[in-house]
Design a protein around this motif. Structure first.
Motif, PDB file in Angstrom:
ATOM      1  N   UNK A   1     -19.046   1.240   8.793  1.00 54.50           N
ATOM      2  CA  UNK A   1     -19.404   2.442   8.041  1.00 54.50           C
ATOM      3  C   UNK A   1     -19.447   3.690   8.911  1.00 54.50           C
ATOM      4  N   UNK A   2     -19.473   3.519  10.225  1.00 51.55           N
ATOM      5  CA  UNK A   2     -19.519   4.653  11.143  1.00 51.55           C
ATOM      6  C   UNK A   2     -18.166   4.936  11.785  1.00 51.55           C
ATOM      7  N   UNK A   3     -17.133   4.277  11.295  1.00 51.15           N
ATOM      8  CA  UNK A   3     -15.780   4.431  11.833  1.00 51.15           C
ATOM      9  C   UNK A   3     -14.938   5.227  10.838  1.00 51.15           C
ATOM     10  N   UNK A   4     -14.193   6.239  11.298  1.00 54.62           N
ATOM     11  CA  UNK A   4     -13.350   7.012  10.368  1.00 54.62           C
ATOM     12  C   UNK A   4     -12.401   6.111   9.599  1.00 54.62           C
TER      13      UNK A   4
ATOM     14  N   UNK B   1     -16.863   2.568  22.559  1.00 57.52           N
ATOM     15  CA  UNK B   1     -16.050   1.680  21.728  1.00 57.52           C
ATOM     16  C   UNK B   1     -15.384   2.451  20.592  1.00 57.52           C
ATOM     17  N   UNK B   2     -16.121   3.387  20.004  1.00 62.15           N
ATOM     18  CA  UNK B   2     -15.569   4.175  18.909  1.00 62.15           C
ATOM     19  C   UNK B   2     -14.438   5.064  19.402  1.00 62.15           C
ATOM     20  N   UNK B   3     -14.622   5.676  20.580  1.00 60.01           N
ATOM     21  CA  UNK B   3     -13.567   6.531  21.121  1.00 60.01           C
ATOM     22  C   UNK B   3     -12.293   5.726  21.376  1.00 60.01           C
TER      23      UNK B   3
ATOM     24  N   UNK C   1     -13.394 -10.717  23.880  1.00 57.88           N
ATOM     25  CA  UNK C   1     -13.409  -9.297  24.217  1.00 57.88           C
ATOM     26  C   UNK C   1     -14.840  -8.768  24.256  1.00 57.88           C
ATOM     27  N   UNK C   2     -15.650  -9.139  23.261  1.00 55.42           N
ATOM     28  CA  UNK C   2     -17.048  -8.676  23.241  1.00 55.42           C
ATOM     29  C   UNK C   2     -17.807  -9.189  24.467  1.00 55.42           C
ATOM     30  N   UNK C   3     -17.556 -10.437  24.853  1.00 53.17           N
ATOM     31  CA  UNK C   3     -18.238 -11.011  26.013  1.00 53.17           C
ATOM     32  C   UNK C   3     -17.862 -10.265  27.290  1.00 53.17           C
ATOM     33  N   UNK C   4     -16.583  -9.940  27.439  1.00 48.79           N
ATOM     34  CA  UNK C   4     -16.154  -9.184  28.615  1.00 48.79           C
ATOM     35  C   UNK C   4     -16.805  -7.805  28.628  1.00 48.79           C
TER      36      UNK C   4
ATOM     37  N   UNK D   1     -17.592  -4.868  17.748  1.00 53.06           N
ATOM     38  CA  UNK D   1     -19.024  -4.589  17.727  1.00 53.06           C
ATOM     39  C   UNK D   1     -19.441  -3.295  17.068  1.00 53.06           C
ATOM     40  N   UNK D   2     -18.522  -2.606  16.417  1.00 52.51           N
ATOM     41  CA  UNK D   2     -18.857  -1.345  15.763  1.00 52.51           C
ATOM     42  C   UNK D   2     -19.284  -1.570  14.316  1.00 52.51           C
TER      43      UNK D   2
END
Length: 291
Positions: free
Chosen positions: A156-159, A110-112, A86-89, A152-153
């Motif tokens: 710590x920055x993800x709810x 990615x976060x959204x 998935x990251x490669x795509x 790739x997130x």
């Protein structure tokens, strides 16, 4: 997976994710998340420009469901393999919005997508009657930081709690709006361009799945779409009835998806139970007591 008989994977049978992701309401939740994702102008532009959803209408839904299932129930090495693909795509894809080129794997996008997905999973499954406490809900979002890290997130920055997720969605609302691409996704999810025997089911699919999933969006999202939804009580009753029917079918049908190139696909929870033992089969009765 037989080579890793004792590998419980990223979450394990004692997690909220393990129990919640086996619920049949997840299908409606997944479609609801696509409606929500489509309100972000750059995110939906990236989807429309890079996805063959019109030529392969069921492929995207099946691949997304398969990735969520694999991340939840497969051994760690298989999870890492799927995530690397998935990251490669994502690294290779670009989109264009308002004349500017952007990367599909920008952290903001990615976060959204992550938050649209997991908030939809949690909200819809709870609304379908799955017995989660407030502590379960917080624990689920905290667990899902691990899946966010796979794409790739920075975890710590993800709810990681219901309050944090609400704050994130509230802060995002000024950036969201309806575009031509949003309308394309709305039309596609209501009436996917399928042919043959599948086309015969569209008259049932559209009101019972496509529009029902849309009606499960929060009111502010429905307002941005500007299209009428089922009343809250009606959509909740429909969803509960559909979920109960699908849950009954789950007990007897062990291959619920057929992929043309692969044949019948055994659901990931069934494969995990075969690998670990029947004790690991997901159930609401196995939700963590400490939560």
């Amino acid at each position: 997976m037989s080579a890793k008989p004792n590998d419980v994977g990223l979450f394990g049978p004692d997690s909220v994710s393990w129990q919640l992701h086996a619920e049949p309401a997840m299908w409606l939740a997944g479609i609801r998340s696509l409606y929500l994702q489509a309100l972000h102008p750059r995110a939906v532009a990236g989807i429309v420009q890079n996805s063959d959803f019109r030529g392969d209408p069921l492929g995207r839904l099946v691949r997304t469901a398969n990735f969520v299932g694999a991340v939840t129930y497969c051994p760690r090495d298989e999870v890492e393999r799927q995530a690397a693909k998935v990251r490669a795509v994502h690294r290779s894809l670009r989109g264009v919005y308002e004349g500017r080129t952007f990367r599909i794997d920008e952290p903001e996008l990615l976060l959204w997508v992550h938050c649209a997905e997991v908030s939809s999973f949690l909200t819809v499954v709870r609304r379908a009657g799955f017995p989660l406490t407030a502590a379960h809900a917080d624990r689920y979002l905290d667990e899902q930081r691990r899946s966010a890290a796979l794409v790739g997130l920075d975890p710590d920055e993800v709810p990681g709690s219901v309050a944090a997720m609400r704050a994130y969605l509230r802060d995002m609302r000024p950036l969201l709006r309806r575009t031509e691409d949003t309308d394309a996704i709305y039309d596609f999810l209501h009436r996917p361009p399928v042919g043959g025997r599948l086309a015969l089911g569209l008259s049932v699919y559209e009101p019972l799945v496509g529009h029902l999933a849309y009606s499960l969006l929060p009111r502010w999202a429905v307002s941005l779409y500007g299209r009428r939804a089922y009343p809250y009580a009606v959509s909740t009753a429909m969803m509960k009835g559909l979920s109960e029917t699908l849950r009954a079918l789950q007990k007897t049908v062990r291959t619920v998806v057929r992929e043309p190139r692969l044949g019948p696909l055994v659901p990931h929870p069934v494969l995990a139970a075969r690998r670990l033992g029947t004790w690991a089969f997901p159930s609401a009765r196995k939700l963590p007591a400490a939560a």
